[in-house]
Design a protein around this motif. Structure first.
Motif, PDB file in Angstrom:
ATOM      1  N   LEU A   1     -35.373  -7.943  30.610  1.00 40.21           N
ATOM      2  CA  LEU A   1     -36.184  -6.872  31.085  1.00 40.21           C
ATOM      3  C   LEU A   1     -34.398  -5.824  30.930  1.00 40.21           C
TER       4      LEU A   1
ATOM      5  N   GLY B   1     -32.752   4.280  35.466  1.00 41.12           N
ATOM      6  CA  GLY B   1     -32.440   5.094  37.575  1.00 41.12           C
ATOM      7  C   GLY B   1     -33.855   5.794  37.028  1.00 41.12           C
ATOM      8  N   LYS B   2     -34.074   5.850  36.717  1.00 41.62           N
ATOM      9  CA  LYS B   2     -35.367   6.970  36.160  1.00 41.62           C
ATOM     10  C   LYS B   2     -36.656   6.094  37.286  1.00 41.62           C
ATOM     11  N   GLY B   3     -36.920   4.672  37.806  1.00 42.37           N
ATOM     12  CA  GLY B   3     -37.784   4.134  38.208  1.00 42.37           C
ATOM     13  C   GLY B   3     -38.717   3.664  37.336  1.00 42.37           C
TER      14      GLY B   3
ATOM     15  N   ASN C   1     -22.587  -9.187  35.362  1.00 40.41           N
ATOM     16  CA  ASN C   1     -23.720  -8.187  35.842  1.00 40.41           C
ATOM     17  C   ASN C   1     -23.882  -7.633  36.661  1.00 40.41           C
TER      18      ASN C   1
ATOM     19  N   VAL D   1     -33.705  -1.352  29.623  1.00 41.90           N
ATOM     20  CA  VAL D   1     -34.496  -0.032  29.832  1.00 41.90           C
ATOM     21  C   VAL D   1     -33.330   0.256  28.642  1.00 41.90           C
TER      22      VAL D   1
ATOM     23  N   GLY E   1     -37.233   0.915  35.290  1.00 41.20           N
ATOM     24  CA  GLY E   1     -37.243  -1.268  34.932  1.00 41.20           C
ATOM     25  C   GLY E   1     -37.913  -1.618  36.213  1.00 41.20           C
ATOM     26  N   LYS E   2     -37.957  -0.359  37.485  1.00 41.98           N
ATOM     27  CA  LYS E   2     -38.148  -1.343  39.093  1.00 41.98           C
ATOM     28  C   LYS E   2     -40.113  -1.002  38.419  1.00 41.98           C
TER      29      LYS E   2
ATOM     30  N   SER F   1     -24.525  -4.507  38.396  1.00 39.97           N
ATOM     31  CA  SER F   1     -26.069  -3.232  38.501  1.00 39.97           C
ATOM     32  C   SER F   1     -27.233  -4.270  38.287  1.00 39.97           C
TER      33      SER F   1
END
Ligand SMILES: CC(C)(COP(=O)(O)OP(=O)(O)OC[C@H]1O[C@@H](n2cnc3c(N)ncnc32)[C@H](O)[C@@H]1OP(=O)(O)O)[C@@H](O)C(=O)NCCC(=O)NCCS
Length: 224
Positions: free
Chosen positions: A144, A152-154, A183, A146, A156-157, A185
Motif C-alpha cells: 500500500l 495525508g489527504k485520504g 514503520n 501513496v 491511503g484510506k 507511521s
C-alpha cells in the motif's frame, strides 16, 4: 444648465470609479497580488486542506510502468531498494496474463493536480487472494503506497477501503498484511483504520523460503 449638471454628474461618477480602480491597483501593487492571484492562492490553500480529488480504479497492463516506479519508491522508503528483483515485464505477465497472481488498484489524480514530476498515478494497492484454514477466503495486501506529496489527504484510506470492498465481494473474511517494525507511521495508520496487530497475541513469526533454500527444497521433493 441641466445638460451641464448631467455632465458634471457623469464626470464625478467616472472620476470616482477611476479613483477606486487606482486605489485597488495601488493596493495590489503594494501586496504584489491581484484579486485573481489571491483567489488562486485561496483555492490552492483550500485544496491542500480538503480531501484530494482523486479516483481509484483497477489497474490495467498499461499501468505497470507506473506501478513498477512506485514499487521502487516504496522500497526506497522502506530502506531496502536492493530487494526489488522483479521487472515491469514480470508485473505485466503476473498481473495481467492468463492466470493473474495478483490484483492491483491505482489511485489517480486529475492532470491539474499532477505531481511535481508530472505523475498522475500517485498511489497503489497490490493484493492477492489467500486462504486461511481458520477463516476461509482471505486477502493478502502486499503493498500500500501513496507518493509523499499526496499523503495525508485520504488517498491511503481510500485504497485500503477499496481493497476491503474487493475482498468482501469475494466473500473474504480477513484482510492481512505485514508491516516493518520501525514503520510506526504505517502501523498507526492501519490501527486508526481498525486493524489489529496480532504479532503478540498470536505469537507468529513471518517465515520465508527463498533463493537457494527454496531451490533445494523443491529439488528434494519426493518424485512421483
Ligand atoms: C501509509 C500510507 C499508505 C497512508 O496513506 P495516506 O494517504 O497518507 O493516509 P490517509 O490520508 O488516507 O489517512 C487516512 C486516515 O488515517 C490517519 N492517519 C494517516 N497516517 C496516520 C498515522 N501515521 N498515524 C495515525 N493516523 C494516521 C489520518 O489522520 C486519516 O484519518 P482521518 O480520516 O480520521 O482524518 C502512506 O502514508 C504511505 O504511502 N506511507 C509510506 C509507505 C508505507 O509505509 N506503506 C505501508 C507499507 S505496509
Amino acid at each position: 444648465m441641466r445638460k451641464s449638471l448631467f455632465f458634471v454628474c457623469i464626470r464625478n461618477v467616472l472620476s470616482r470609479q477611476t479613483k477606486a480602480t487606482r486605489r485597488q491597483k495601488r493596493a495590489e501593487n503594494a501586496s504584489g497580488l491581484s484579486s485573481v492571484s489571491l483567489r488562486r492562492i485561496l483555492t490552492s490553500f483550500l485544496f491542500l486542506f480538503s480531501n484530494m480529488n482523486y479516483k481509484i480504479r483497477a489497474a490495467v497492463k498499461e499501468d505497470c510502468k507506473e506501478i513498477y516506479r512506485m514499487i521502487v519508491e516504496l522500497s526506497v522508503y522502506e530502506k531496502v531498494p536492493d530487494k526489488v528483483k522483479i521487472t515491469q515485464e514480470d508485473l505485466e505477465r503476473d498481473g495481467f496474463g492468463q492466470n493473474p497472481f495478483f490484483e492491483c488498484l491505482v489511485a489517480e489524480v486529475p492532470e491539474e493536480h499532477k505531481s511535481k514530476e508530472g505523475r498522475t498515478a500517485v498511489g497503489y494497492a497490490l493484493y492477492a487472494c489467500a486462504y486461511s484454514t481458520w477463516n476461509g477466503r482471505s486477502i493478502c495486501l502486499e503493498d500500500l503506497y501513496v507518493m509523499q506529496e499526496f499523503r495525508g489527504k485520504g488517498i491511503g484510506k481510500g485504497l485500503l477501503r477499496k481493497v476491503a470492498e474487493e475482498g468482501k465481494k469475494k466473500q473474504c473474511q480477513k484482510l492481512q498484511l505485514t508491516v516493518l517494525d520501525w514503520n510506526k507511521s504505517a502501523r498507526e495508520f492501519y490501527a486508526a483504520n481498525g486493524a489489529v496487530d496480532i504479532t503478540e497475541s498470536e505469537g507468529r513469526h513471518v517465515i520465508s523460503f527463498h533463493g537457494q533454500n527454496l531451490d533445494n527444497l523443491a529439488n528434494e521433493a519426493p518424485k512421483d
